[in-house]
Design a protein around this motif. Structure first.
Motif, PDB file in Angstrom:
ATOM      1  N   LEU A  99      42.937  42.461  31.133  1.00  0.00           N
ATOM      2  CA  LEU A  99      41.492  42.691  31.196  1.00  0.00           C
ATOM      3  C   LEU A  99      40.940  43.228  29.877  1.00  0.00           C
ATOM      4  N   LEU A 131      37.619  42.210  28.682  1.00  0.00           N
ATOM      5  CA  LEU A 131      36.530  42.476  29.629  1.00  0.00           C
ATOM      6  C   LEU A 131      36.282  43.967  29.835  1.00  0.00           C
ATOM      7  N   LEU A 146      31.330  40.253  36.276  1.00  0.00           N
ATOM      8  CA  LEU A 146      32.657  39.666  36.447  1.00  0.00           C
ATOM      9  C   LEU A 146      32.696  38.717  37.628  1.00  0.00           C
ATOM     10  N   SER A 147      33.660  37.829  37.612  1.00  0.00           N
ATOM     11  CA  SER A 147      33.932  36.996  38.778  1.00  0.00           C
ATOM     12  C   SER A 147      34.642  37.842  39.826  1.00  0.00           C
ATOM     13  N   GLN A 154      38.209  38.585  38.694  1.00  0.00           N
ATOM     14  CA  GLN A 154      38.260  39.575  37.623  1.00  0.00           C
ATOM     15  C   GLN A 154      37.994  40.972  38.154  1.00  0.00           C
ATOM     16  N   ARG A 155      37.020  41.083  39.047  1.00  0.00           N
ATOM     17  CA  ARG A 155      36.686  42.396  39.609  1.00  0.00           C
ATOM     18  C   ARG A 155      37.844  42.941  40.447  1.00  0.00           C
ATOM     19  N   ARG A 168      40.997  42.339  39.972  1.00  0.00           N
ATOM     20  CA  ARG A 168      42.017  42.795  39.026  1.00  0.00           C
ATOM     21  C   ARG A 168      41.651  44.157  38.457  1.00  0.00           C
ATOM     22  N   HIS A 211      43.501  32.326  41.587  1.00  0.00           N
ATOM     23  CA  HIS A 211      43.423  33.768  41.375  1.00  0.00           C
ATOM     24  C   HIS A 211      44.367  34.532  42.307  1.00  0.00           C
TER      25      HIS A 211
END
Length: 251
Positions: A125, A128, A136-137, A140-141, A143, A170
């Motif tokens: 990350l 980001l 975030l997607s 991603q969030r 993670r 994912h």
């Protein structure tokens, strides 16, 4: 080790969890599986002391979950629930920093910052870390939340359906990160999973629950049997070879 002795939670005369007697070994990934309403998330939240028991005892690394001081317990076990509300104007790094609260009480030290960076890098990350959560997607969030849990630096990690709302790509990425955390960071991860095939591919142990009780416990090889899964999930199951071992198909 996580030990449960005659753990019971009663909701009504018709609905209850337990009694559960279970010893979850230290190390690796242990998956909690079973149909909806089996009691998987309830058992996980009781282990993490986010929900009380009506009877029984739970120990983590020899410490009684019900009586251990909160500050001490937070340095032994961390838990990520399925529902995570988030502040949109919070960055990834700020979120991950919350994992250090049991140590810093909000005043981050240089060592805290090092561990935060380590967790961010571990979940890939870094690019980001200064982005806001609402930018975030979903993957991603998710993670970022797992990075927060890893930053808490506990030997035991409890995760309630971390693959929820993630697509296949994912989901695979998340399980790969968790497998690395178990091996490289020596974490013991207890995870509620909806998909038995992810459990079989990535876990060392599987706990199968049904109607509030543990009905099977063993290695993926022990659990991935047609008669076993058909009984647990109340539907016919066929086991076929897959790229990472046997895979279950429901029909």
């Amino acid at each position: 080790m996580i030990s449960l002795s005659t753990v019971t939670r009663n909701y009504s005369d018709e609905v209850s969890i337990g009694p559960v007697d279970l010893a979850i070994p230290k190390g690796g990934i242990t998956a909690l599986v079973g149909p909806n309403g089996a009691g998987k998330s309830t058992m996980l939240t009781m282990i993490g002391r986010l929900m009380g028991m009506d009877d029984g005892a739970i120990e983590i690394a020899g410490r009684d979950v019900a009586t251990t001081k909160s500050k001490e317990l937070a340095r032994i076990v961390s838990i990520l629930r399925q529902e995570n509300s988030y502040v949109t104007r919070l960055t990834v790094r700020q979120l991950v920093g919350f994992g250090r609260f049991p140590y810093s009480q909000g005043r981050l030290t240089r060592e805290d910052e090092r561990i935060i960076s380590q967790a961010i890098d571990f979940l890939e990350l870094g690019a980001l870390e200064n982005r806001f959560l609402d930018e975030l997607s979903g993957g991603q969030r998710q993670r970022a939340y797992v990075a927060m849990i890893l930053a808490q630096d506990t030997d035991y990690v409890l995760l309630d359906e971390p693959l929820n709302n993630l697509d296949m790509q994912h989901s695979v990425l998340m399980m790969q990160h968790l497998k690395r955390a178990a091996v490289e960071l020596d974490r013991t991860i207890l995870i509620v999973l909806h998909d038995i095939n992810f459990a079989a591919a990535y876990s060392e142990w599987i706990v199968a629950m049904k109607d509030g009780k543990v009905v099977e416990f063993g290695t993926p090889e022990d659990i991935m049997r047609e008669e076993t899964l058909s009984r647990v999930f109340n539907t016919p199951v066929e086991i076929l070879p897959g790229p990472k071992g046997p895979m279950a198909y429901y029909f």
